[in-house]
Scaffold this motif. Structure first.
Motif, PDB file in Angstrom:
ATOM      1  N   THR A  85      10.940  -0.853   8.651  1.00 35.51           N
ATOM      2  CA  THR A  85       9.788  -1.154   7.817  1.00 35.51           C
ATOM      3  C   THR A  85       8.943   0.089   7.583  1.00 35.51           C
ATOM      4  O   THR A  85       9.168   1.149   8.189  1.00 35.51           O
ATOM      5  CB  THR A  85       8.917  -2.228   8.478  1.00 35.51           C
ATOM      6  OG1 THR A  85       8.285  -1.655   9.646  1.00 35.51           O
ATOM      7  CG2 THR A  85       9.730  -3.441   8.899  1.00 35.51           C
ATOM      8  N   ARG A  86       7.954  -0.066   6.735  1.00 27.05           N
ATOM      9  CA  ARG A  86       7.040   1.040   6.462  1.00 27.05           C
ATOM     10  C   ARG A  86       6.329   1.484   7.739  1.00 27.05           C
ATOM     11  O   ARG A  86       5.995   2.658   7.886  1.00 27.05           O
ATOM     12  CB  ARG A  86       6.041   0.620   5.395  1.00 27.05           C
ATOM     13  CG  ARG A  86       5.225   1.758   4.814  1.00 27.05           C
ATOM     14  CD  ARG A  86       4.291   1.247   3.724  1.00 27.05           C
ATOM     15  NE  ARG A  86       3.572   2.334   3.077  1.00 27.05           N
ATOM     16  CZ  ARG A  86       4.028   2.984   2.010  1.00 27.05           C
ATOM     17  NH1 ARG A  86       5.161   2.642   1.463  1.00 27.05           N
ATOM     18  NH2 ARG A  86       3.330   3.974   1.493  1.00 27.05           N
TER      19      ARG A  86
ATOM     20  N   ASN B  55       8.551  -0.314   0.631  1.00 30.97           N
ATOM     21  CA  ASN B  55       8.117  -1.001   1.829  1.00 30.97           C
ATOM     22  C   ASN B  55       9.192  -0.871   2.908  1.00 30.97           C
ATOM     23  O   ASN B  55       9.102  -0.036   3.790  1.00 30.97           O
ATOM     24  CB  ASN B  55       7.822  -2.464   1.522  1.00 30.97           C
ATOM     25  CG  ASN B  55       7.181  -3.183   2.681  1.00 30.97           C
ATOM     26  OD1 ASN B  55       6.539  -2.559   3.525  1.00 30.97           O
ATOM     27  ND2 ASN B  55       7.347  -4.490   2.741  1.00 30.97           N
ATOM     28  N   ASN B  56      10.212  -1.668   2.836  1.00 33.69           N
ATOM     29  CA  ASN B  56      11.321  -1.589   3.787  1.00 33.69           C
ATOM     30  C   ASN B  56      12.455  -0.739   3.215  1.00 33.69           C
ATOM     31  O   ASN B  56      12.667  -0.703   2.008  1.00 33.69           O
ATOM     32  CB  ASN B  56      11.886  -2.987   4.077  1.00 33.69           C
ATOM     33  CG  ASN B  56      10.833  -3.914   4.614  1.00 33.69           C
ATOM     34  OD1 ASN B  56      10.107  -3.582   5.535  1.00 33.69           O
ATOM     35  ND2 ASN B  56      10.736  -5.099   4.027  1.00 33.69           N
TER      36      ASN B  56
ATOM     37  N   SER C  75       9.045  -0.295  12.245  1.00 32.89           N
ATOM     38  CA  SER C  75       9.713  -1.319  13.050  1.00 32.89           C
ATOM     39  C   SER C  75      11.155  -1.417  12.581  1.00 32.89           C
ATOM     40  O   SER C  75      11.435  -1.274  11.396  1.00 32.89           O
ATOM     41  CB  SER C  75       9.024  -2.664  12.884  1.00 32.89           C
ATOM     42  OG  SER C  75       7.714  -2.621  13.376  1.00 32.89           O
TER      43      SER C  75
END
Length: 116
Positions: free
Chosen positions: A52-53, A32-33, A56
């Motif tokens: 992030t994925r 994910n992150n 962001s």
């Protein structure tokens, strides 16, 4: 399981630049992150930057405007471009990844030393 391998650390003079890389392998589809933390001698590990994925990003105040985090389109490599390095950036930098189940993975760390 996810394995993280960092590269790109080293010794640089104040004002110089370095780029760190972190290659992920294993269950990369679950990531994910991703991000970078650092730990200086005698200090706690602190967040440097995270992506992030959805791409962001978030940065520590101390590195905003100097560091840039980005990841490749395949989501399995994350980079940290570090410009205008300062002696206080000296630390061991750790790559970080997590998944949607909040499982956290760490790399082995890479030393960054900035001389004044």
């Amino acid at each position: 399981q996810v394995q993280l391998v960092e590269s790109g650390g080293g010794l640089v003079q104040s004002g110089g630049s370095l780029r760190l890389s972190c290659a992920a392998s294993g269950s990369i589809f679950s990531i994910n992150n991703m991000g970078w933390y650092r730990q200086a001698p005698g200090k706690q590990r602190e967040l440097v930057a995270i992506i992030t994925r959805a791409s962001s990003t978030n940065y520590a105040d101390s590195v905003k405007g100097r560091f840039t985090i980005f990841r490749d389109g395949a989501l399995n490599t994350v980079y940290l471009q570090m410009n205008v390095l300062k002696p206080e950036d000296t630390a061991v930098y750790y790559c970080y990844a997590d998944n949607l189940r909040a499982v956290v993975y760490w790399g082995q760390g890479t030393q960054v030393t900035v001389s004044s």
